[in-house]
Write a protein that holds these residues in place. Sequence first.
Motif, mmCIF file in Angstrom:
data_model
loop_
_atom_site.group_PDB
_atom_site.id
_atom_site.type_symbol
_atom_site.label_atom_id
_atom_site.label_comp_id
_atom_site.label_asym_id
_atom_site.label_seq_id
_atom_site.Cartn_x
_atom_site.Cartn_y
_atom_site.Cartn_z
ATOM 1 N N PRO A 175 -4.751 -8.900 25.570
ATOM 2 C CA PRO A 175 -4.849 -9.091 23.391
ATOM 3 C C PRO A 175 -5.709 -7.529 23.978
ATOM 4 C CG PRO A 175 -5.616 -10.781 24.800
ATOM 5 C CD PRO A 175 -5.168 -10.456 25.922
ATOM 6 N N ALA A 176 -4.941 -6.757 22.547
ATOM 7 C CA ALA A 176 -5.441 -5.557 22.383
ATOM 8 C C ALA A 176 -6.881 -5.162 21.822
ATOM 9 C CB ALA A 176 -4.771 -5.021 20.703
ATOM 10 N N LEU A 177 -7.639 -6.565 21.062
ATOM 11 C CA LEU A 177 -8.727 -6.828 21.287
ATOM 12 C C LEU A 177 -9.282 -7.884 22.080
ATOM 13 C CD1 LEU A 177 -11.732 -5.523 19.250
ATOM 14 C CD2 LEU A 177 -10.935 -8.074 17.924
ATOM 15 N N GLY A 178 -10.710 -6.878 22.936
ATOM 16 C CA GLY A 178 -11.377 -8.503 23.577
ATOM 17 C C GLY A 178 -12.859 -7.901 23.711
ATOM 18 N N PHE A 179 -13.548 -8.838 24.552
ATOM 19 C CA PHE A 179 -14.728 -9.047 24.256
ATOM 20 C C PHE A 179 -15.648 -8.940 25.691
ATOM 21 C CE2 PHE A 179 -18.213 -12.068 24.375
ATOM 22 C CZ PHE A 179 -19.037 -11.375 23.676
ATOM 23 N N GLY A 180 -16.108 -8.080 25.543
ATOM 24 C CA GLY A 180 -17.177 -7.550 26.489
ATOM 25 C C GLY A 180 -18.454 -7.992 26.744
ATOM 26 N N VAL A 181 -19.084 -7.759 28.093
ATOM 27 C CA VAL A 181 -20.281 -8.789 28.507
ATOM 28 C C VAL A 181 -21.094 -7.219 29.800
ATOM 29 C CG1 VAL A 181 -19.669 -10.647 28.462
ATOM 30 C CG2 VAL A 181 -18.939 -10.069 30.248
ATOM 31 N N PHE A 182 -21.052 -6.373 28.866
ATOM 32 C CA PHE A 182 -21.624 -5.324 29.520
ATOM 33 C C PHE A 182 -22.996 -5.628 29.666
ATOM 34 C CE2 PHE A 182 -23.334 -0.799 29.979
ATOM 35 C CZ PHE A 182 -24.073 -1.055 31.306
ATOM 36 N N GLN A 183 -24.025 -5.570 29.842
ATOM 37 C CA GLN A 183 -25.880 -5.468 29.723
ATOM 38 C C GLN A 183 -26.419 -6.627 28.933
ATOM 39 O OE1 GLN A 183 -25.959 -1.437 27.453
ATOM 40 N NE2 GLN A 183 -27.049 -0.837 29.231
ATOM 41 N N THR A 184 -25.128 -7.562 29.180
ATOM 42 C CA THR A 184 -25.267 -9.021 28.609
ATOM 43 C C THR A 184 -26.049 -9.856 29.418
ATOM 44 O OG1 THR A 184 -23.190 -9.287 27.175
ATOM 45 C CG2 THR A 184 -24.878 -11.178 27.211
ATOM 46 N N PRO A 185 -26.829 -10.647 29.196
ATOM 47 C CA PRO A 185 -27.692 -11.352 30.520
ATOM 48 C C PRO A 185 -27.661 -12.260 31.016
ATOM 49 C CG PRO A 185 -29.659 -10.180 28.588
ATOM 50 C CD PRO A 185 -28.249 -10.187 27.657
ATOM 51 N N PRO A 186 -27.210 -12.452 32.321
ATOM 52 C CA PRO A 186 -26.557 -13.128 32.660
ATOM 53 C C PRO A 186 -26.682 -14.964 31.970
ATOM 54 C CG PRO A 186 -27.312 -12.508 34.297
ATOM 55 C CD PRO A 186 -28.062 -11.905 33.304
ATOM 56 N N GLU A 187 -28.346 -15.443 31.533
ATOM 57 C CA GLU A 187 -28.762 -16.473 30.815
ATOM 58 C C GLU A 187 -28.288 -16.416 29.490
ATOM 59 O OE1 GLU A 187 -31.984 -13.491 30.070
ATOM 60 O OE2 GLU A 187 -31.070 -13.889 32.077
ATOM 61 N N GLU A 188 -27.496 -15.077 28.569
ATOM 62 C CA GLU A 188 -27.196 -15.776 27.891
ATOM 63 C C GLU A 188 -25.640 -15.385 27.389
ATOM 64 O OE1 GLU A 188 -29.118 -12.120 24.665
ATOM 65 O OE2 GLU A 188 -31.242 -12.413 26.004
ATOM 66 N N THR A 189 -25.320 -14.825 28.516
ATOM 67 C CA THR A 189 -24.012 -14.847 28.495
ATOM 68 C C THR A 189 -22.370 -15.660 28.018
ATOM 69 O OG1 THR A 189 -23.773 -13.243 30.595
ATOM 70 C CG2 THR A 189 -21.313 -14.041 29.880
ATOM 71 N N ALA A 190 -22.813 -17.314 28.562
ATOM 72 C CA ALA A 190 -22.373 -18.348 28.377
ATOM 73 C C ALA A 190 -22.362 -18.848 26.845
ATOM 74 C CB ALA A 190 -22.645 -19.506 28.967
ATOM 75 N N THR A 191 -23.443 -18.772 26.027
ATOM 76 C CA THR A 191 -23.260 -18.850 24.404
ATOM 77 C C THR A 191 -22.796 -17.595 23.836
ATOM 78 O OG1 THR A 191 -25.654 -19.660 24.567
ATOM 79 C CG2 THR A 191 -25.254 -19.037 22.947
ATOM 80 N N ALA A 192 -22.508 -16.399 24.519
ATOM 81 C CA ALA A 192 -21.892 -15.574 23.458
ATOM 82 C C ALA A 192 -20.401 -15.420 24.024
ATOM 83 C CB ALA A 192 -22.125 -14.111 24.506
ATOM 84 N N VAL A 193 -20.254 -16.259 24.726
ATOM 85 C CA VAL A 193 -18.066 -16.143 24.949
ATOM 86 C C VAL A 193 -18.151 -17.115 24.941
ATOM 87 C CG1 VAL A 193 -17.051 -16.192 27.283
ATOM 88 C CG2 VAL A 193 -18.642 -14.324 27.642
#
Length: 294
Positions: free
Chosen positions: A15-33
């Motif tokens: 996909p030309a546009l993706g979603f990054g999780v750099f500096q996303t705290p582990p405990e917040e990552t699943a919710t953000a994704v």
Amino acid sequence: MNVPALTLNNGVEIPALGFGVFQTPPEETATAVDTALRVGYRHIDTAAAYGNERGVGEAIARSGLDRSDVFIETKIWISDYGYDETLHSFDKSAGKLGVEQIDLLILHQALPGEFQLTIDAYRALETLLADGKVRAIGVSNFMPDHLARLAEQSSIVPAVNQIEVHPYFQQKELLAADRERGIISQAWSPIGGITFYRDGSKGSTLEDSVIVDIAGTHGKTPAQVMLRWHLQEGRQVIPKSVTPSRIEENFDVFDFELTADQVIAIDDLDTGVRGGPEPEAVTLETFGRDIPEA
């Protein structure tokens, strides 16, 4: 909506546009994704060094999406360079992500002072590709000289080079080197928000008068204008956020187009000042860290 795809040099689509999780705290990552997948993102970019691969895997597993519908990218950290070490690093990442195959696996940095370790790590990626454990391989933060040295000792051209690119730091020589080798440039910090070292004297790209004015003509935000700029110049882009409204905003960039003059105006904003680590300064002594087992 379906995000337009770019075709990598081995025929795999990303996909030309993706979603990054750099500096996303582990405990917040699943919710953000979770939010990103619900909005429509289908490419998630993480890394062993981020410490949040497990959260990415949890969100993808509970999304209800077929595994083939989500493009997963992760990175090998320099502490795990070396042929056998990198093969094992794949196992660690795959275990945390909860998958058997990773779509795109890349080296996170070059190790200029110990480049043989970099070569050995890349040869492990080539083995993983041949074995079907990954669908594509690549690099990150490699400068033109690193790409040339890699080409001399490897058989597979990297599919991507993930690099810092935004209006204030455009790396035009490196972008040209990627293009010449058939490598897609992925933009990290695509709106210039990640600033390890930049002193901030130039201010924020989000407040730049040129970008703000262009945004006003399209009824869009400065962030959306910058993402559109990347896409129109052929880069794959991976914005990051943990704020649902911003995650949605960053995805809404396919219903307008910048004019040629507007693209040129943004091109002219380059300051040449890097925000992230200098690639030549990366060493195991300074940046090494242990990557936990799965």
